[in-house]
Design an enzyme around this catalytic site. Structure first.
Site, PDB file in Angstrom:
ATOM      1  N   GLU A  91       0.672  -1.008  -0.057  1.00  0.00           N
ATOM      2  CA  GLU A  91      -0.050   0.092   0.026  1.00  0.00           C
ATOM      3  C   GLU A  91       0.839   1.595  -0.177  1.00  0.00           C
ATOM      4  O   GLU A  91       1.704   0.674   0.858  1.00  0.00           O
ATOM      5  CB  GLU A  91      -1.268  -0.199   0.953  1.00  0.00           C
ATOM      6  CG  GLU A  91      -0.180   0.200   2.756  1.00  0.00           C
ATOM      7  CD  GLU A  91      -1.099   0.700   3.624  1.00  0.00           C
ATOM      8  OE1 GLU A  91      -2.027   0.532   3.752  1.00  0.00           O
ATOM      9  OE2 GLU A  91      -0.617   0.419   4.893  1.00  0.00           O
ATOM     10  N   CYS A 104       3.072   7.840   1.259  1.00  0.00           N
ATOM     11  CA  CYS A 104       3.804   7.367   2.748  1.00  0.00           C
ATOM     12  C   CYS A 104       4.357   6.180   1.319  1.00  0.00           C
ATOM     13  O   CYS A 104       3.039   5.905   1.102  1.00  0.00           O
ATOM     14  CB  CYS A 104       2.907   6.626   4.037  1.00  0.00           C
ATOM     15  SG  CYS A 104       3.534   5.350   4.695  1.00  0.00           S
ATOM     16  N   CYS A 111       6.993  -8.634   6.033  1.00  0.00           N
ATOM     17  CA  CYS A 111       7.989  -8.029   7.062  1.00  0.00           C
ATOM     18  C   CYS A 111       8.235  -8.347   7.873  1.00  0.00           C
ATOM     19  O   CYS A 111       7.454  -9.885   8.733  1.00  0.00           O
ATOM     20  CB  CYS A 111       7.958  -6.369   8.347  1.00  0.00           C
ATOM     21  SG  CYS A 111       9.179  -5.741   9.411  1.00  0.00           S
ATOM     22  N   CYS A 115       7.440  -6.703  14.601  1.00  0.00           N
ATOM     23  CA  CYS A 115       6.836  -6.205  15.969  1.00  0.00           C
ATOM     24  C   CYS A 115       5.669  -6.718  16.516  1.00  0.00           C
ATOM     25  O   CYS A 115       4.357  -7.192  15.469  1.00  0.00           O
ATOM     26  CB  CYS A 115       6.885  -4.589  16.147  1.00  0.00           C
ATOM     27  SG  CYS A 115       8.354  -4.405  15.553  1.00  0.00           S
ATOM     28  N   CYS A 118       1.989  -4.412  15.156  1.00  0.00           N
ATOM     29  CA  CYS A 118       2.300  -4.039  13.832  1.00  0.00           C
ATOM     30  C   CYS A 118       1.440  -5.447  12.912  1.00  0.00           C
ATOM     31  O   CYS A 118       2.454  -6.865  13.255  1.00  0.00           O
ATOM     32  CB  CYS A 118       3.639  -4.073  13.148  1.00  0.00           C
ATOM     33  SG  CYS A 118       3.469  -4.105  11.286  1.00  0.00           S
ATOM     34  N   CYS A 346      -1.656   3.391   6.906  1.00  0.00           N
ATOM     35  CA  CYS A 346      -0.259   3.228   6.218  1.00  0.00           C
ATOM     36  C   CYS A 346       0.852   2.434   7.758  1.00  0.00           C
ATOM     37  O   CYS A 346       0.813   2.251   9.053  1.00  0.00           O
ATOM     38  CB  CYS A 346       0.735   4.812   7.035  1.00  0.00           C
ATOM     39  SG  CYS A 346       1.530   4.950   5.992  1.00  0.00           S
TER      40      CYS A 346
END
Ligand code: SAH
Ligand code: SF4
Length: 376
Positions: A91, A104, A111, A115, A118, A346
């Site tokens: 995105e 952004c 990823c 975390c 997230c 974001c």
């Protein structure tokens, strides 16, 4: 296979042109056509010799990412979802404000840092984006918006690498993309207006300072190793004292004289007065216990999702936390939430989109956390 010219910064394009027997100024012309004018078709590039245009058609193309969907908020925020193949999507979010337009940008599909707070991290890692895929988010947004607003002026003044992914774990693709953003023949963005956000990949912070210093945001989220180990697993590899040292070193090269620390406010986890005090001690240690880290804090209201098991701190707690930091002389802002009506976030998108309908639903459950407090 022909080369995608969006994969090159100007130096890379010059090498490519040299191989075709063309001088550097031809690469500059080509680069300007692609990035400043948004041209994809070599026949449009009227000041290039016809023979060169024909040559380019045989060995090169300009291929941006394909958008899957676009959502427009009543407040002007726009979110695009781009297909990156194999059932993955990333995105990109445009956040307009009176004095700037911020984009952004994503750097990876998924990823690997993982975390706890997230949702991108919860989905795991699919793959690194290429330079062309990173840069084409800006290419596409800038030229689409110029057309939409019927202007030849620049629309996007700021880029924040705060979409999906850890940019410093995709360093070799990131740096040429940043260089093209900064290049006067490309987007001509100021180094102070291009921000890389990192969870703290210490060696790559040093390399970025040497190779391509831009504004730096560090996702801190915790004042102690015990807590940060738990929230940001990368902390086990690069603990806080190493991260703070890397921040101080970075400032020697940085276009700004402070680091922005991002701090996601999690109810009962990292939002208590003792956490604020520990943060003050971390960045402004007492005499003889280390050096101050020149910094600003950006407190982010947590955007909850079920699998995290975490909740957002209430407004009063966030305000009290901000006041405690401010009283200690640390500039602190609270990030505003915008674009709730388009339900985008974001850095929140999941990487695996084998079933796009489900992903659209999942995104639709999330909210835009507008990056209005990111430095100009
Ligand atoms: N990987 C990089 C950049 C992408 S994340 C980094 O971690 O810095 C961009 C920002 O979104 C980070 O500051 C991150 O802390 C924040 N973020 C991630 N999940 C969030 C959530 N659920 N609510 C609010 N902010 C979140
Ligand atoms: Fe990755 Fe950043 Fe999300 Fe952490 S916050 S999992 S580093 S995208």
């Amino acid at each position: 296979m022909t080369a995608n010219l969006l994969d090159f910064d100007l130096d890379g394009l010059a090498v490519f042109c040299e191989r075709l027997g063309e001088k550097r100024f031809r690469a500059t012309q080509l680069f300007r056509w692609i990035h400043q004018k948004g041209a994809q078709d070599f026949d449009q590039m009227s000041d290039l010799a016809k023979s060169l245009r024909e040559k380019l058609k045989t060995c090169a193309h300009v291929q941006p990412l394909t958008p899957i969907s676009r959502h427009d908020s009543a407040d002007g925020t726009i979110k695009w979802l781009f297909d990156v193949g194999d059932g993955n999507a990333v995105e990109t979010v445009f956040i307009p404000e009176d004095d700037r337009g911020t984009l952004c940008v994503s750097s990876q599909a998924g990823c690997a840092v993982g975390c706890r707070f997230c949702s991108t991290g919860h989905q795991g890692f699919s793959r690194n984006l290429t330079t062309g895929e990173i840069l084409s988010q800006l290419w596409f947004a800038e030229h689409t918006l110029r057309q939409q607003f019927n202007t030849t002026e620049r629309v996007i003044s700021n880029v924040v690498m705060m979409g999906m992914g850890e940019p410093l774990q995709n360093y070799s693709a990131l740096v040429p993309a940043l260089r093209a953003m900064l290049d006067d023949h490309g987007y001509g963005l100021s180094r102070r207006r291009v921000t890389v956000s990192t969870s703290g990949v210490v060696p790559m912070m040093d390399r970025l300072g040497d190779d391509c210093p831009v504004a730096l945001a560090v996702s801190l989220h915790a004042p102690t190793d015990a807590l940060r180990d738990n929230l940001v697993p990368l902390n086990r590899k690069y603990p806080l004292h190493e991260l703070m040292d890397a921040c101080r070193r970075y400032l020697a090269h940085a276009p700004r004289d402070f680091i922005t620390f991002e701090y996601c406010m999690l109810a009962g986890v990292n939002d208590q007065p003792e956490h604020a005090q520990a943060l003050i001690d971390l960045v402004k240690p007492k005499r003889g216990q280390g050096e101050t880290v020149p910094c600003k804090f950006n407190l982010i209201p947590f955007n909850p999702f079920p699998a995290s098991g975490l909740t957002r701190s209430d407004n009063a707690t966030v305000k009290a936390f901000a006041a405690q930091l401010t009283e200690a002389g640390i500039v602190t802002t609270i990030r505003k939430t915008r674009g709730d009506d388009i339900d985008a976030a974001c850095g929140q998108l999941a990487g695996d989109v084998k079933d796009r309908t489900r992903v659209d639903e999942r995104i639709a459950k999330q909210r835009v956390i507008a990056l209005t407090q990111v430095p100009q």
